[in-house]
Design an enzyme around this catalytic site. Structure first.
Site, PDB file in Angstrom:
ATOM      1  N   GLY A  10      55.062  49.371  33.529  1.00 13.83           N
ATOM      2  CA  GLY A  10      56.363  49.629  34.179  1.00 13.83           C
ATOM      3  C   GLY A  10      55.885  50.049  35.606  1.00 13.83           C
ATOM      4  N   THR A 136      50.891  55.683  36.042  1.00 14.47           N
ATOM      5  CA  THR A 136      52.035  56.069  35.087  1.00 14.47           C
ATOM      6  C   THR A 136      52.742  57.436  35.303  1.00 14.47           C
ATOM      7  OG1 THR A 136      52.533  56.674  32.770  1.00 14.47           O
ATOM      8  CG2 THR A 136      50.094  57.003  33.567  1.00 14.47           C
ATOM      9  N   ASP A 138      54.132  59.328  33.372  1.00 12.23           N
ATOM     10  CA  ASP A 138      53.807  60.260  32.354  1.00 12.23           C
ATOM     11  C   ASP A 138      52.291  61.165  32.723  1.00 12.23           C
ATOM     12  OD1 ASP A 138      55.791  59.100  31.181  1.00 12.23           O
ATOM     13  OD2 ASP A 138      54.668  58.077  29.335  1.00 12.23           O
ATOM     14  N   ARG A 173      78.021  74.997  28.987  1.00 10.85           N
ATOM     15  CA  ARG A 173      77.356  74.296  27.944  1.00 10.85           C
ATOM     16  C   ARG A 173      76.007  74.472  28.009  1.00 10.85           C
ATOM     17  NH1 ARG A 173      80.377  68.457  27.140  1.00 10.85           N
ATOM     18  NH2 ARG A 173      82.490  69.232  27.005  1.00 10.85           N
ATOM     19  N   GLY A 181      57.935  60.136  28.539  1.00  7.20           N
ATOM     20  CA  GLY A 181      56.758  61.091  27.849  1.00  7.20           C
ATOM     21  C   GLY A 181      56.471  61.087  26.222  1.00  7.20           C
ATOM     22  N   ARG A 182      56.228  59.822  25.957  1.00  7.32           N
ATOM     23  CA  ARG A 182      56.064  59.603  24.438  1.00  7.32           C
ATOM     24  C   ARG A 182      54.823  60.405  23.857  1.00  7.32           C
ATOM     25  NH1 ARG A 182      55.244  53.466  24.112  1.00  7.32           N
ATOM     26  NH2 ARG A 182      54.514  53.815  26.223  1.00  7.32           N
ATOM     27  N   GLU A 234      60.848  62.789  25.670  1.00 13.33           N
ATOM     28  CA  GLU A 234      61.050  61.701  24.737  1.00 13.33           C
ATOM     29  C   GLU A 234      60.279  61.665  23.493  1.00 13.33           C
ATOM     30  OE1 GLU A 234      60.885  57.587  25.814  1.00 13.33           O
ATOM     31  OE2 GLU A 234      59.186  58.029  26.768  1.00 13.33           O
ATOM     32  N   ARG A 285      61.671  56.621  37.873  1.00 17.76           N
ATOM     33  CA  ARG A 285      60.648  55.969  38.610  1.00 17.76           C
ATOM     34  C   ARG A 285      61.096  55.095  39.644  1.00 17.76           C
ATOM     35  NH1 ARG A 285      59.470  52.727  33.363  1.00 17.76           N
ATOM     36  NH2 ARG A 285      57.470  53.246  33.720  1.00 17.76           N
TER      37      ARG A 285
END
Length: 365
Positions: A10, A136, A138, A173, A181-182, A234, A285
Site C-alpha cells: 500500500g 506502513t 500500522d 451519539r 491496524g490488523r 480494524e 494514507r
C-alpha cells in the site's frame, strides 16, 4: 553503479521524499538511478529488450525527475502487492533477477511493508545487493521503531476524529472511529491518545464489551455535550460476540462486517443508544506527508545510499531509540511488533497510559 528503486504494498506519505533522497544522493556520487514501476509486478512484466515495455515499466531518475515530489503523497513509481514467489505461474524469482540484471541494476532499494520486505530478505539471502526501507502506517515492522507513513496516518486520524466531535455532539451519539491496524493497535492507540477520545480498543486486547459499553454510557451521560467517542483498530476482536445473537445475523455474516459496525450493532442491542460509525480508512494514507514523514523519508533514502556505498547491503534501515541505524534485512522475520500493553495501555479502562516518560524516545513507541 546503477541503483534500482521500487515500492510495494500500500502507498503511504513519505515514499516520494525517500525516492528523491535516494536519487539525489546517488547522483551526487555519479551513479545512475532507475525507478521500477508497479513493484515486483512491473519487474516480472517488463521485456528489457522492448523499448516500449521499458518506458512503461521504468523511469530514469535524476534531479528534474524528482523535483517537487517530496510535496506529493503516494509513490510516483506506483505499487503492487505481488510477491514473485507466489504467482499463479509459481515461483518467478529467477525471472525477476534476470530482468534486473538485463536492466543493469547493480543494487536495489525496496520500500514496503511486511510482504515486500520479506521478499527483500529472501533476496538478501540469495546474495542480491538490497537495502530495505520499512513503510506502513500500522508501524508494525519488527526491527524498527518507525515506518514511513505512520506519523501522517496519526496526524490525519487525529484531525478527522476531532472534526467528528461536532457531529457526535449535535446528534448526542456515541461515535465509533475505526482505523487501519490488523495486527497492531498502535495507530489507534496513539491517535486516540492524541485526540483524547473517551475510550480506545486495540488489536492486541480482546474487547470486554460489557465493560466498554458501561464506560461509554457513563462518558456520554456526564459529557455536557452528550456524546462519547471510541476509537478502535480494524483488527480488534470482541470477547464472546460469536456466542451472542443480538445482531440477528449468522456468525459468518457477523465476521464479514467491520468491527466498528459490529460494535455499533451490539451497543444498539444492549442499550437505547445509537452510534455514529466512521471508518477513516484510506484517507489515513492519502495526501501529502507531514513533517515527520518528510524528515524520515529524506533520512532513510540518504542512509540507504550510504550503506550501498559502504558495501553494507542486505540491511534494513531503521530507527531505534530515536536514532537512525540498520539491521539485517531478515530481522523482520524474527518477531512481531505490537503494542507494549503493560507499559502503554490499560485494558480495564480502554485508555492509553504513560507510566514512565523519562528516557523514552520522542515517538513513545
Amino acid at each position: 553503479m546503477r541503483i534500482g528503486i521500487l515500492t510495494g504494498g500500500g502507498d503511504v506519505p513519505g515514499l516520494n521524499p525517500c525516492i528523491r533522497a535516494i536519487t539525489l544522493s546517488a547522483r551526487e556520487r555519479g551513479w545512475e538511478v532507475i525507478g521500477l514501476k508497479r513493484g515486483w509486478q512491473g519487474v516480472l512484466e517488463i521485456d528489457p529488450d522492448d523499448p516500449e515495455s521499458r518506458a512503461r515499466h521504468t523511469i530514469m531518475l535524476h534531479r528534474d525527475a524528482v523535483r517537487g515530489i517530496e510535496n506529493v503523497g503516494g509513490t510516483i513509481l506506483h505499487s503492487s502487492r505481488l510477491d514473485p514467489r507466489t504467482t499463479d505461474s509459481g515461483d518467478q524469482t529467477g525471472l525477476a533477477l534476470r530482468n534486473l540484471d538485463r536492466l543493469g541494476v547493480d543494487a536495489l532499494v525496496t520500500m514496503g511493508g511486511d510482504g515486500t520486505l520479506r521478499f527483500s530478505a529472501y533476496l538478501a539471502q540469495l546474495g542480491v545487493k538490497v537495502i530495505s526501507v520499512p513503510k506502513t502506517m500500522d508501524n508494525d515492522v519488527f526491527g524498527t521503531d518507525y515506518c514511513l507513513g505512520f506519523s501522517t496516518a496519526v496526524t490525519r486520524s487525529v484531525a478527522m476524529t476531532n472534526s467528528l466531535r461536532t457531529t457526535c455532539a449535535s446528534h448526542e451519539r456515541i461515535g465509533i472511529v475505526e482505523l487501519f491496524g490488523r495486527r497492531s493497535g498502535e495507530t489507534a492507540l496513539l491517535s486516540g491518545f492524541l485526540s483524547q477520545v473517551e475510550r480506545i480498543a486495540i488489536a492486541e486486547v480482546p474487547v470486554d464489551f460489557e465493560g466498554l459499553l458501561s464506560l461509554l454510557l457513563h462518558d456520554k451521560k456526564y459529557n455536557p455535550n452528550g456524546y462519547a467517542i471510541c476509537m478502535i483498530s480494524e483488527g480488534a476482536t470482541i470477547l464472546g460476540e460469536d456466542v451472542h445473537d443480538e445482531m440477528g445475523v449468522s456468525n459468518i455474516e457477523r465476521r464479514n462486517l467491520k468491527v466498528s459496525t459490529r460494535l455499533a450493532r451490539m451497543i444498539a442491542s444492549r442499550s437505547q443508544e445509537s452510534s455514529l460509525v466512521q471508518e477513516i480508512g484510506y484517507l489515513m494514507r492519502a495526501g501529502e506527508p507531514d513533517a515527520i514523514d518528510r524528515m524520515v523519508g529524506f533520512a532513510y533514502g540518504a542512509y540507504a545510499v550510504q550503506l550501498i556505498e559502504q558495501g553494507r547491503t542486505g540491511k534494513m534501515v531503521c530507527l531505534q531509540d530515536g536514532k537512525y541505524s540498520c539491521v539485517d534485512a531478515g530481522m523482520l522475520l524474527e518477531g512481531t511488533r505490537r503494542v507494549n500493553v503493560p507499559g502503554l495501555y490499560d485494558p480495564a479502562i480502554f485508555r492509553a497510559r504513560l507510566r514512565d516518560v523519562e528516557g523514552m524516545p520522542m515517538f513513545v513507541y
